[in-house]
Structure formats: C-alpha cells, structure tokens
Design a protein around this motif. Sequence first.
Motif, short mmCIF file in Angstrom:
data_model
loop_
_atom_site.label_atom_id
_atom_site.label_comp_id
_atom_site.label_asym_id
_atom_site.label_seq_id
_atom_site.Cartn_x
_atom_site.Cartn_y
_atom_site.Cartn_z
N ASN A 112 -0.67 8.34 3.92
CA ASN A 112 0.79 8.40 4.05
C ASN A 112 1.51 7.55 3.01
O ASN A 112 2.56 6.97 3.29
N VAL A 113 0.95 7.48 1.83
CA VAL A 113 1.56 6.71 0.74
C VAL A 113 2.53 7.62 -0.03
O VAL A 113 2.25 8.79 -0.25
N LEU A 114 3.69 7.06 -0.42
CA LEU A 114 4.64 7.74 -1.27
C LEU A 114 4.59 7.11 -2.66
O LEU A 114 4.88 5.92 -2.82
N VAL A 115 4.19 7.89 -3.64
CA VAL A 115 4.09 7.43 -5.03
C VAL A 115 5.22 8.06 -5.81
O VAL A 115 5.25 9.28 -5.99
N GLY A 146 -2.33 0.06 0.20
CA GLY A 146 -2.55 0.25 1.63
C GLY A 146 -1.81 1.45 2.21
O GLY A 146 -0.97 2.09 1.54
N ASP A 147 -2.10 1.76 3.46
CA ASP A 147 -1.46 2.87 4.15
C ASP A 147 0.06 2.68 4.19
O ASP A 147 0.56 1.55 4.32
N ASP A 148 0.79 3.79 4.10
CA ASP A 148 2.25 3.81 4.31
C ASP A 148 3.03 3.00 3.28
O ASP A 148 4.19 2.63 3.52
N VAL A 149 2.43 2.71 2.13
CA VAL A 149 3.15 2.03 1.05
C VAL A 149 4.06 3.03 0.35
O VAL A 149 3.74 4.22 0.22
N TRP A 150 5.21 2.54 -0.12
CA TRP A 150 6.12 3.33 -0.96
C TRP A 150 6.23 2.63 -2.30
O TRP A 150 6.71 1.49 -2.37
N ALA A 165 -0.33 -2.77 3.66
CA ALA A 165 0.16 -1.59 4.37
C ALA A 165 1.65 -1.69 4.67
O ALA A 165 2.16 -2.74 5.07
N GLY A 166 2.35 -0.58 4.47
CA GLY A 166 3.74 -0.47 4.84
C GLY A 166 4.73 -1.07 3.88
O GLY A 166 5.94 -0.95 4.09
N SER A 167 4.29 -1.73 2.85
CA SER A 167 5.21 -2.41 1.94
C SER A 167 5.91 -1.42 1.00
O SER A 167 5.42 -0.32 0.75
N VAL A 168 7.05 -1.87 0.49
CA VAL A 168 7.87 -1.07 -0.41
C VAL A 168 8.01 -1.83 -1.72
O VAL A 168 8.36 -3.02 -1.73
#
Length: 207
Positions: A112-115, A146-150, A165-168
């Motif tokens: 679920n990473v947004l690149v 990590g997971d869910d990184v943007w 995980a989860g960081s922007v």
Amino acid sequence: MARTEIPTPDTDRSEFDKMVAGDWYRYRSGPELAEMTMKTQSTCRKITALFDEDRDAAQNLLLSILGSAGVGLDFRPPINMDYGSQLHVGDNTFINADFLTLGGGTITIGNNVLVGPSVRLYTPTHALDVEERRAGYEFVSPITIGDDVWLGGNVVVCPGVTIGAGSVIGAGSVVTKDVPAGVIAVGNPARVVRALEPREKDLIPLP
C-alpha cells in the motif's frame, strides 16, 4: 554510510557477487554487470512502449524482471531500473511515472505504498578517493520503504535508508537518513516536522 577502506582486489569472486554481498566492487569491470543492466534497461523501454497498446502485457513484463511483487501492483511508465531482480514490491503499491532505481542494492517497498512521479531510489556509494573513484569502486546499501508510506513527487532516497510504516515524505525531499514510522518529513536533507495523528483528516502541508 561512511566507508573509506578499499580492500585488496579479490579475483575469486565476480563483481556481481561482491555487489550483492554489499562489498566494494568495480561496476565498470564486471562484464556480467553491464549485460544485466543493459538487458534490464532495454526491458524497461519495452514496457513503456507496450503500455498504451497492451497494459496487461506490460504489467506481466514488469513482473517478470522484478525480484518479487505482491498482488495489485500498479504503475505508470516510464519506469527505469538497473537491476530489476533487486527490487521487491508488496501488495497494492502504486508507482507513478518516471520512477528510477539506481545500482544493485536491494530495494524493498512494502504494501500500500504510494510512489509519486519522478521518485529516485539510489543504492550506490562511490569511493571518495579520486583514484579509486576513477577505477570504478563503489558499494551498495539496501533501501527499505515500509507499508503505507507516501513518497511525494521528486523525492530522492539515498543509500542505506529505511522509511518507517505510514510516513509521508514531502515532494522534492532528499532522504539521507532513516525516517521513523508515522511521521511527516520534508526538506533537503529531509527532517521530521511532526508526527501523524490517528485518522488524520486535515490536508498534509507538502512543499
């Protein structure tokens, strides 16, 4: 990663073997390295050319050169890599246009990473000594997302970095050291500006 000592030349191992072990190697001296990168780069160009006419075929061709990929990987061309086998991507990750991975270090991108567009992931570090740099010495360090990184557009991630995980990471940032989980980091070099709050709904102030 600071590393100054160049080892005595080791002729018992290929430059590829040294590279994947994280040791000093000469990237201009290993014919297998040139062959691998040229083949991967050629395949990346084929993926880009194929994408508009047959997206499924382009997707399958991309999957064929990656080290591993989860379900639901989505991307937009162009995509550029030196060694596809060193890239591992999790489930439901989206990679926007003009993505580049450089060098032979292992790169792991979670679920679920947004690149964002024009993101660069750099794994090599060259020798600081001029003569050794002319000789082509470098070593690679792994990158872990990590997971869910943007990752915002034009983000650069340097060798050896882990992003929790989860960081922007704000657009245009250069990430030179590890970023913990659950934070916003921006700038050059990127610095943590605040923690993300649970179920945060306000707009994230990215540069």
